[in-house]
Structures are given as C-alpha cells and as structure tokens.
Design a protein around this motif. Structure first.
Motif, mmCIF file in Angstrom:
data_model
loop_
_atom_site.group_PDB
_atom_site.id
_atom_site.type_symbol
_atom_site.label_atom_id
_atom_site.label_comp_id
_atom_site.label_asym_id
_atom_site.label_seq_id
_atom_site.Cartn_x
_atom_site.Cartn_y
_atom_site.Cartn_z
ATOM 1 N N PHE A 1 5.567 -9.328 36.669
ATOM 2 C CA PHE A 1 6.026 -10.682 36.341
ATOM 3 C C PHE A 1 5.489 -11.100 34.974
ATOM 4 O O PHE A 1 6.223 -11.652 34.156
ATOM 5 C CB PHE A 1 5.582 -11.682 37.406
ATOM 6 N N VAL A 2 4.207 -10.823 34.741
ATOM 7 C CA VAL A 2 3.592 -11.139 33.437
ATOM 8 C C VAL A 2 4.302 -10.379 32.315
ATOM 9 O O VAL A 2 4.656 -10.948 31.283
ATOM 10 C CB VAL A 2 2.089 -10.804 33.454
ATOM 11 N N THR A 3 4.531 -9.080 32.528
ATOM 12 C CA THR A 3 5.196 -8.257 31.514
ATOM 13 C C THR A 3 6.601 -8.749 31.247
ATOM 14 O O THR A 3 7.013 -8.911 30.095
ATOM 15 C CB THR A 3 5.264 -6.785 31.970
ATOM 16 N N GLY A 4 7.369 -8.983 32.310
ATOM 17 C CA GLY A 4 8.760 -9.420 32.162
ATOM 18 C C GLY A 4 8.867 -10.749 31.441
ATOM 19 O O GLY A 4 9.729 -10.928 30.572
ATOM 20 N N LEU A 5 7.991 -11.690 31.793
ATOM 21 C CA LEU A 5 8.019 -13.005 31.159
ATOM 22 C C LEU A 5 7.695 -12.897 29.670
ATOM 23 O O LEU A 5 8.395 -13.462 28.822
ATOM 24 C CB LEU A 5 7.026 -13.939 31.852
ATOM 25 N N LEU A 6 6.649 -12.131 29.339
ATOM 26 C CA LEU A 6 6.256 -11.982 27.940
ATOM 27 C C LEU A 6 7.361 -11.341 27.100
ATOM 28 O O LEU A 6 7.738 -11.856 26.038
ATOM 29 C CB LEU A 6 4.984 -11.131 27.845
ATOM 30 N N ILE A 7 7.884 -10.216 27.579
ATOM 31 C CA ILE A 7 8.900 -9.496 26.807
ATOM 32 C C ILE A 7 10.160 -10.335 26.645
ATOM 33 O O ILE A 7 10.746 -10.395 25.556
ATOM 34 C CB ILE A 7 9.210 -8.134 27.468
ATOM 35 N N SER A 8 10.591 -11.000 27.715
ATOM 36 C CA SER A 8 11.807 -11.821 27.641
ATOM 37 C C SER A 8 11.648 -12.955 26.636
ATOM 38 O O SER A 8 12.549 -13.215 25.833
ATOM 39 C CB SER A 8 12.140 -12.391 29.030
ATOM 40 N N LEU A 9 10.503 -13.624 26.673
ATOM 41 C CA LEU A 9 10.294 -14.752 25.760
ATOM 42 C C LEU A 9 10.251 -14.290 24.308
ATOM 43 O O LEU A 9 10.799 -14.952 23.420
ATOM 44 C CB LEU A 9 9.001 -15.487 26.118
ATOM 45 N N ILE A 10 9.627 -13.146 24.060
ATOM 46 C CA ILE A 10 9.522 -12.641 22.692
ATOM 47 C C ILE A 10 10.896 -12.311 22.123
ATOM 48 O O ILE A 10 11.219 -12.647 20.978
ATOM 49 C CB ILE A 10 8.597 -11.406 22.630
ATOM 50 N N PHE A 11 11.746 -11.669 22.917
ATOM 51 C CA PHE A 11 13.068 -11.270 22.433
ATOM 52 C C PHE A 11 14.063 -12.437 22.413
ATOM 53 O O PHE A 11 14.816 -12.598 21.449
ATOM 54 C CB PHE A 11 13.630 -10.127 23.294
#
Length: 357
Positions: free
Chosen positions: A240-250
């Motif tokens: 969840f942490v990884t998905g949220l971070l990557i999605s927000l960055i892109f």
C-alpha cells in the motif's frame, strides 16, 4: 486502438535546436548520458533498503507486531526506490551503456513482484508515445470507477473520485503482483505489442511471481511466530505504501489542470509535434529539492524525462535549464509546480474537475 500520428512539420526548429543543445551539453562537459557511479550507489542503497528488512523478517527473529509492520513498510520504501530510481532507468536503457546491464537491472522490477516486459510496453511504448491521449496512454486508461481524462466517458461515481482515489492508488502494486500483468499481457498480445511464444511469456511472468511470493510472503508465514493474518496484513501494508508513493509521483506530473489532453482528428493525427506534445502534457515539480529528487529517481523532472527517456535521470536537473530556456525562446509553455505539495493539490483539483464535467 486507432493508429495515432504526430505532425512532423510543426515546431521542427524547436525540436532540432533542443536536441543540438542537449547533445552539446554532454559533448562540452565530456559527460555520458548514462548513470555512472551515482546510479551504482543508488542501486546499492535501494536494493539494501528493500532486501535487508525482508531478510530480517524471513529470519524468524521478529516477534513484535509493530517491528514486523515497520520492517515491511521500510521494505516498501525500498521497493518504491527500486521502481523509480533503478528499474525505471534500466528499462529505458539509460542506466548503462551496456545493454546487458540494463536488461538485468530491469529484472529488479520482477524481483519486487511486477514484470519488466509488460511494464516496458505499458510505459515505454504507450505512455511515453501517447502521453495523456485517451485510449492511447495506458496510464490514463483507468478502471470504470476512475476518470483521468476529460475525453473519457464520465459516470456518476466519478463525482466522488477525489475522495476515494487515494485508496486505489495504494492498491496499485497489489494489482501488479496479482492480476494486472496477466491482463495486460493478454491485451498487448492482441494489439501486436507483445511478440514471441505467449505460453512462455505467461510462464516467465508466473515464475518470477512465485519467486517473489516465496521470499516476501511465504517464508515469513513459515518463519515468523505471529498469526498468519497479521503477517499478511503487514505484507499488504508494504504494498500500500509503495503503490501510494509511486502513483502520486507519476500522476502529479500529468493529471493536472494545466496539462493538455489532446484528441486526434478523424485521420488519427495529433496537431502538435511529438516533442511539443510532451511539453503540453507533462509538468515538473519541486525542481529545487535535490534530496527529494534523488529519492524519487529524478521524476520531479518529468518534462526532461519524456523528452529524453534515453538519458539517465541523474542529468535531468542540469538539462532542465536547457529545456526551459529553449522553450521560452520558442514561446512554448514549460509547466512546473514549485513544490510537490502544490502539484498534489493541483492533481486533487483536477480529479474533482474530471468527476464533475
């Protein structure tokens, strides 16, 4: 998908001038376009950040619930770092001058549960070529309950997407490690974008996922003396942490009020040239934050990345000055948000707008 083409005669002088100036920058400084020592250091840091906590978990020495969650979340930060700062350059071929190095480091995506071959089609081919074009850019071809383009069909549920989208961003890598790679592999095969023996492709995707689950989840379930549901929940929290971070960055580089969402004409032609299309559909953010830029693999300089995906992200802050100056000379908009927070706020406003009109 209709064959989409860009105008080749538009802004040719801008494109040529920009390419010449960037080439001269590397030639004049005696610098190569690749990552070099900086990327090696980052690779060691990010791989360690992911694998060391996972190793501790798999050792069976962890008995505290809070420590289990902390280590999994720490691995999630490493996973995001591998995705944004290592795998991303490697799959674009900008990590190293040696194609084999790029190939093998591209497999770091497989090691974190996704698939580099499927990602290459989704990201390198569809997203980078058809940025923000509905039915072309696979990054905005969202499920029914999300709307990322004003050219996509709107449903009543989209009115609330700016409230619930963040939860689904967090689920994005969970989707990757379960169904998304298989679904997209099948679709890309039908589109003619995934060549070779399809059974072997599916077997390789499955094999990598079995390897990932073996050390990231199965081994902890065997070794950690805690209830299985707690271990599974901690594993999901990592993703969840990884998905949220990557999605927000892109997403904060493309789904904004200032960016464009062009439509092709009846012949499938976009009015802009490809280079100016990238400038119109992409925005930078937090250009002065060096530490933040290092952590997210230079993806705050998305304009430069889209114009020069074959250049390692370690050079983006330097060439951004060249791009900005050249765009100003040719009176072409160069989009940039001063901070990540302002980009995130802009993104939330755009999601709300897309849900209402």
């Amino acid at each position: 998908m209709k064959q989409i083409k860009f105008q080749k005669s538009t802004n040719k002088e801008f494109t040529t001038t920009l390419q010449d100036r960037v080439n001269e920058y590397f030639k004049g400084n005696g610098t190569k376009r690749y990552g070099g020592r900086t990327m090696v250091i980052k690779t060691i840091v990010m791989l360690s950040l992911f694998f060391i906590p996972i190793g501790f978990i798999g050792s069976g020495l962890i008995q505290s619930v809070w420590l289990l969650f902390a280590l999994y979340i720490l691995s999630g930060l490493g996973m995001a770092g591998i995705g944004m700062g290592v795998m991303h350059d490697a799959i674009h071929g900008s990590y190293s001058q040696n194609p084999k190095v790029n190939k093998y480091l591209g497999y770091t995506m497989n090691l974190i549960g996704a698939n580099s071959r499927v990602w290459k089609v989704q990201h390198n081919v569809l997203h980078h070529t058809y940025t923000n074009i509905d039915q072309g850019d696979d990054d905005i071809n969202a499920p029914l309950f999300l709307r990322f383009s004003p050219n996509a069909k709107r449903y009543w549920i989209h009115r609330f997407q700016h409230f619930y989208v963040w939860f689904f961003y967090g689920l994005s890598t969970i989707s990757w490690i379960t169904t998304k790679d298989f679904v997209r592999a099948l679709r890309y095969r039908k589109m003619g974008l995934l060549k070779g023996d399809f059974k072997k492709v599916l077997l390789k995707i499955s094999g990598w996922k079995v390897l990932y689950y073996s050390y990231a989840l199965v081994l902890p379930l065997i070794m950690v003396p805690l209830p299985a549901w707690i271990i599974l929940l901690a594993f999901l929290s990592m993703h969840f942490v990884t998905g949220l971070l990557i999605s927000l960055i892109f997403q904060t580089a493309h789904i904004l009020e200032e960016t464009s969402f062009p439509k092709a004409d009846e012949k499938g032609i976009i009015a802009d040239a490809w280079a100016t299309h990238q400038l119109a559909t992409t925005s930078n953010y937090a250009p002065k934050s060096r530490i933040f830029s290092w952590l997210i693999g230079g993806l705050n300089f998305q304009v430069e990345h889209h114009l020069f995906p074959n250049i390692s992200h370690v050079h983006y802050s330097k060439i951004s000055k060249i791009v900005a100056k050249t765009a100003e000379e040719f009176k072409i908009p160069y989009l940039v948000n001063p901070s990540f927070l302002s980009a995130l706020t802009d993104h939330a406003k755009m999601l709300r707008q897309l849900g209402r009109a």
